[in-house]
Design a protein around this motif. Structure first.
Motif, PDB file in Angstrom:
ATOM      1  N   UNK A 206       0.855  -1.184   0.000  1.00 37.88           N
ATOM      2  CA  UNK A 206       0.000   0.000   0.000  1.00 37.88           C
ATOM      3  C   UNK A 206       0.892   1.234   0.000  1.00 37.88           C
ATOM      4  N   UNK A 207       0.639   2.137  -0.930  1.00 39.79           N
ATOM      5  CA  UNK A 207       1.363   3.408  -0.999  1.00 39.79           C
ATOM      6  C   UNK A 207       0.512   4.414  -0.235  1.00 39.79           C
ATOM      7  N   UNK A 208       0.763   4.513   1.068  1.00 44.45           N
ATOM      8  CA  UNK A 208      -0.149   5.204   1.968  1.00 44.45           C
ATOM      9  C   UNK A 208      -0.325   6.669   1.613  1.00 44.45           C
ATOM     10  N   UNK A 209       0.750   7.383   1.294  1.00 46.30           N
ATOM     11  CA  UNK A 209       0.627   8.820   1.041  1.00 46.30           C
ATOM     12  C   UNK A 209      -0.198   9.093  -0.216  1.00 46.30           C
ATOM     13  N   UNK A 210      -0.065   8.238  -1.212  1.00 49.30           N
ATOM     14  CA  UNK A 210      -0.882   8.388  -2.423  1.00 49.30           C
ATOM     15  C   UNK A 210      -2.332   8.008  -2.123  1.00 49.30           C
ATOM     16  N   UNK A 211      -2.503   6.905  -1.400  1.00 48.72           N
ATOM     17  CA  UNK A 211      -3.843   6.430  -1.082  1.00 48.72           C
ATOM     18  C   UNK A 211      -4.646   7.430  -0.265  1.00 48.72           C
ATOM     19  N   UNK A 212      -4.007   8.101   0.682  1.00 49.95           N
ATOM     20  CA  UNK A 212      -4.716   9.077   1.514  1.00 49.95           C
ATOM     21  C   UNK A 212      -5.189  10.252   0.667  1.00 49.95           C
ATOM     22  N   UNK A 213      -4.312  10.736  -0.210  1.00 46.99           N
ATOM     23  CA  UNK A 213      -4.700  11.843  -1.081  1.00 46.99           C
ATOM     24  C   UNK A 213      -5.857  11.472  -1.999  1.00 46.99           C
ATOM     25  N   UNK A 214      -5.797  10.284  -2.584  1.00 47.40           N
ATOM     26  CA  UNK A 214      -6.881   9.836  -3.453  1.00 47.40           C
ATOM     27  C   UNK A 214      -8.159   9.578  -2.658  1.00 47.40           C
ATOM     28  N   UNK A 215      -7.999   9.143  -1.401  1.00 43.78           N
ATOM     29  CA  UNK A 215      -9.171   8.850  -0.569  1.00 43.78           C
ATOM     30  C   UNK A 215     -10.027  10.098  -0.366  1.00 43.78           C
ATOM     31  N   UNK A 216      -9.382  11.240  -0.176  1.00 44.70           N
ATOM     32  CA  UNK A 216     -10.125  12.495   0.026  1.00 44.70           C
ATOM     33  C   UNK A 216     -11.011  12.782  -1.179  1.00 44.70           C
ATOM     34  N   UNK A 217     -10.436  12.670  -2.381  1.00 47.04           N
ATOM     35  CA  UNK A 217     -11.207  12.932  -3.599  1.00 47.04           C
ATOM     36  C   UNK A 217     -12.261  11.850  -3.831  1.00 47.04           C
ATOM     37  N   UNK A 218     -11.928  10.611  -3.456  1.00 44.85           N
ATOM     38  CA  UNK A 218     -12.876   9.517  -3.612  1.00 44.85           C
ATOM     39  C   UNK A 218     -14.104   9.728  -2.733  1.00 44.85           C
ATOM     40  N   UNK A 219     -13.877  10.203  -1.520  1.00 38.63           N
ATOM     41  CA  UNK A 219     -14.993  10.485  -0.609  1.00 38.63           C
ATOM     42  C   UNK A 219     -15.868  11.595  -1.178  1.00 38.63           C
ATOM     43  N   UNK A 220     -15.245  12.645  -1.697  1.00 33.30           N
ATOM     44  CA  UNK A 220     -16.025  13.737  -2.287  1.00 33.30           C
ATOM     45  C   UNK A 220     -16.871  13.226  -3.455  1.00 33.30           C
ATOM     46  N   UNK A 221     -16.269  12.391  -4.294  1.00 34.78           N
ATOM     47  CA  UNK A 221     -17.009  11.827  -5.413  1.00 34.78           C
ATOM     48  C   UNK A 221     -18.152  10.944  -4.955  1.00 34.78           C
ATOM     49  N   UNK A 222     -17.913  10.167  -3.896  1.00 33.77           N
ATOM     50  CA  UNK A 222     -18.958   9.267  -3.400  1.00 33.77           C
ATOM     51  C   UNK A 222     -20.132  10.045  -2.814  1.00 33.77           C
ATOM     52  N   UNK A 223     -19.850  11.179  -2.189  1.00 34.31           N
ATOM     53  CA  UNK A 223     -20.926  11.998  -1.648  1.00 34.31           C
ATOM     54  C   UNK A 223     -21.801  12.553  -2.766  1.00 34.31           C
ATOM     55  N   UNK A 224     -21.159  12.972  -3.860  1.00 32.19           N
ATOM     56  CA  UNK A 224     -21.908  13.460  -5.017  1.00 32.19           C
ATOM     57  C   UNK A 224     -22.718  12.318  -5.633  1.00 32.19           C
ATOM     58  N   UNK A 225     -22.086  11.148  -5.804  1.00 34.60           N
ATOM     59  CA  UNK A 225     -22.756  10.014  -6.424  1.00 34.60           C
ATOM     60  C   UNK A 225     -23.958   9.524  -5.634  1.00 34.60           C
ATOM     61  N   UNK A 226     -23.792   9.378  -4.320  1.00 32.16           N
ATOM     62  CA  UNK A 226     -24.913   8.898  -3.500  1.00 32.16           C
ATOM     63  C   UNK A 226     -26.045   9.918  -3.471  1.00 32.16           C
ATOM     64  N   UNK A 227     -25.691  11.198  -3.508  1.00 30.23           N
ATOM     65  CA  UNK A 227     -26.731  12.234  -3.539  1.00 30.23           C
ATOM     66  C   UNK A 227     -27.511  12.183  -4.850  1.00 30.23           C
ATOM     67  N   UNK A 228     -26.783  11.983  -5.962  1.00 30.03           N
ATOM     68  CA  UNK A 228     -27.457  11.874  -7.256  1.00 30.03           C
ATOM     69  C   UNK A 228     -28.403  10.678  -7.290  1.00 30.03           C
ATOM     70  N   UNK A 229     -27.939   9.554  -6.732  1.00 28.63           N
ATOM     71  CA  UNK A 229     -28.773   8.345  -6.729  1.00 28.63           C
ATOM     72  C   UNK A 229     -30.042   8.551  -5.911  1.00 28.63           C
ATOM     73  N   UNK A 230     -29.907   9.163  -4.748  1.00 28.84           N
ATOM     74  CA  UNK A 230     -31.073   9.386  -3.902  1.00 28.84           C
ATOM     75  C   UNK A 230     -32.010  10.427  -4.510  1.00 28.84           C
ATOM     76  N   UNK A 231     -31.451  11.402  -5.195  1.00 30.17           N
ATOM     77  CA  UNK A 231     -32.262  12.475  -5.780  1.00 30.17           C
ATOM     78  C   UNK A 231     -33.001  12.024  -7.033  1.00 30.17           C
ATOM     79  N   UNK A 232     -32.301  11.307  -7.923  1.00 28.14           N
ATOM     80  CA  UNK A 232     -32.876  10.971  -9.229  1.00 28.14           C
ATOM     81  C   UNK A 232     -33.513   9.585  -9.267  1.00 28.14           C
ATOM     82  N   UNK A 233     -33.268   8.767  -8.261  1.00 28.67           N
ATOM     83  CA  UNK A 233     -34.016   7.542  -8.091  1.00 28.67           C
ATOM     84  C   UNK A 233     -33.615   6.365  -8.955  1.00 28.67           C
ATOM     85  N   UNK A 234     -34.557   5.428  -9.051  1.00 32.25           N
ATOM     86  CA  UNK A 234     -34.315   4.115  -9.627  1.00 32.25           C
ATOM     87  C   UNK A 234     -33.909   4.186 -11.103  1.00 32.25           C
ATOM     88  N   UNK A 235     -34.599   5.019 -11.873  1.00 31.79           N
ATOM     89  CA  UNK A 235     -34.306   5.095 -13.309  1.00 31.79           C
ATOM     90  C   UNK A 235     -32.875   5.521 -13.582  1.00 31.79           C
TER      91      UNK A 235
END
Length: 260
Positions: A206-235
């Protein structure tokens, strides 16, 4: 080496991690974006190091998406608890097995399995559009354990499409719609990712310093994605599910039959 990174490499890693988190939060498949990004930026790095780094980045996005869904959806814990425990245990088994058994046969079968999933979803127009969860019973619990164990083993042994397979199975076997199935899949996927991360970490992959930096952006992306799914629904989730399946079919088919 960290000080020699070009700005374009940093932007590529950040953008790849963000997009991977967004897609993964909706239907899974974030590794299709994150792993190629890591290989493009670090072409000379050892593959296990990049896979371990991807797990380090991805698990935080998956966990944040799971928490976001849990606040907006009533999760079926009677199904999720046995599935998650089995997934964690069998992910270890799969990771151990891959060190002793080649995955070549699975690599060649996978594209056809994905095609079957896509065809089934397309033909059944109402598939995943109605949320009618099955009631708890011994049979349902055993099915949950079987699903968690099988997908956990698969994720540890091979991995591509784990999130999408979970979504499909939660719809098909447990009567959930695509939004609820996506939420459920995140809980199980956290367990499989954690097991893999522990194994990679113990092996120094595990390349920890790279992984931590990517994790921050991954979390931001996941928050956007889950919000889109809940907002726009099943379709919306259904369309993205089919889109990710199409990319998976092309990618796994190329890897299995055309890559030297």
């Amino acid at each position: 080496m960290l000080t020699s990174w070009a700005l374009t490499d940093l932007l590529m890693l950040a953008g790849g991690a963000f997009l991977a988190g967004l897609v993964d939060a909706v239907v899974g498949g974030g590794g299709l974006i994150a792993v190629p990004t890591l290989f493009a930026v670090f072409p000379n790095a050892a593959p296990p190091l990049l896979f371990g780094t991807n797990k380090m980045a991805g698990i935080w996005g998956t966990a944040s998406a799971a928490l976001r869904y849990a606040r907006g959806i009533q999760l079926r814990w009677a199904i999720l608890v046995p599935a998650t425990v089995a997934a964690f245990a069998f992910s270890f088994c799969g990771a151990y097995a891959v060190t002793h058994v080649p995955a070549d046969m699975l690599r060649k079968v996978l594209p056809f399995v994905l095609v079957a999933v896509a065809v089934y979803t397309l033909r059944k127009k109402d598939f995943g559009t109605v949320h009618a969860p099955v009631q708890g019973s011994v049979g349902v619990t055993l099915t949950a354990i079987a699903v968690g164990g099988a997908i956990g083993f698969y994720d540890g042994f091979f991995g591509p499409g784990t999130g999408s397979f979970l979504v499909f199975l939660f719809v098909r076997l447990f009567g959930q719609d695509f939004v609820n199935a996506s939420a459920s899949s995140k809980i199980v996927n956290v367990a499989t990712n954690l097991a893999a991360l522990l194994l990679f970490g113990m092996g120094g992959h595990v390349w920890w310093q790279v992984g931590i930096g990517m994790a921050v952006m991954n979390v931001l992306g996941s928050l956007v994605g889950s919000r889109l799914a809940l907002k726009h629904g099943v379709g919306f989730v259904r369309r993205m599910f089919l889109g990710v399946l199409a990319v998976l079919i092309v990618k796994t088919g190329y890897d299995a039959f055309f890559r030297g």
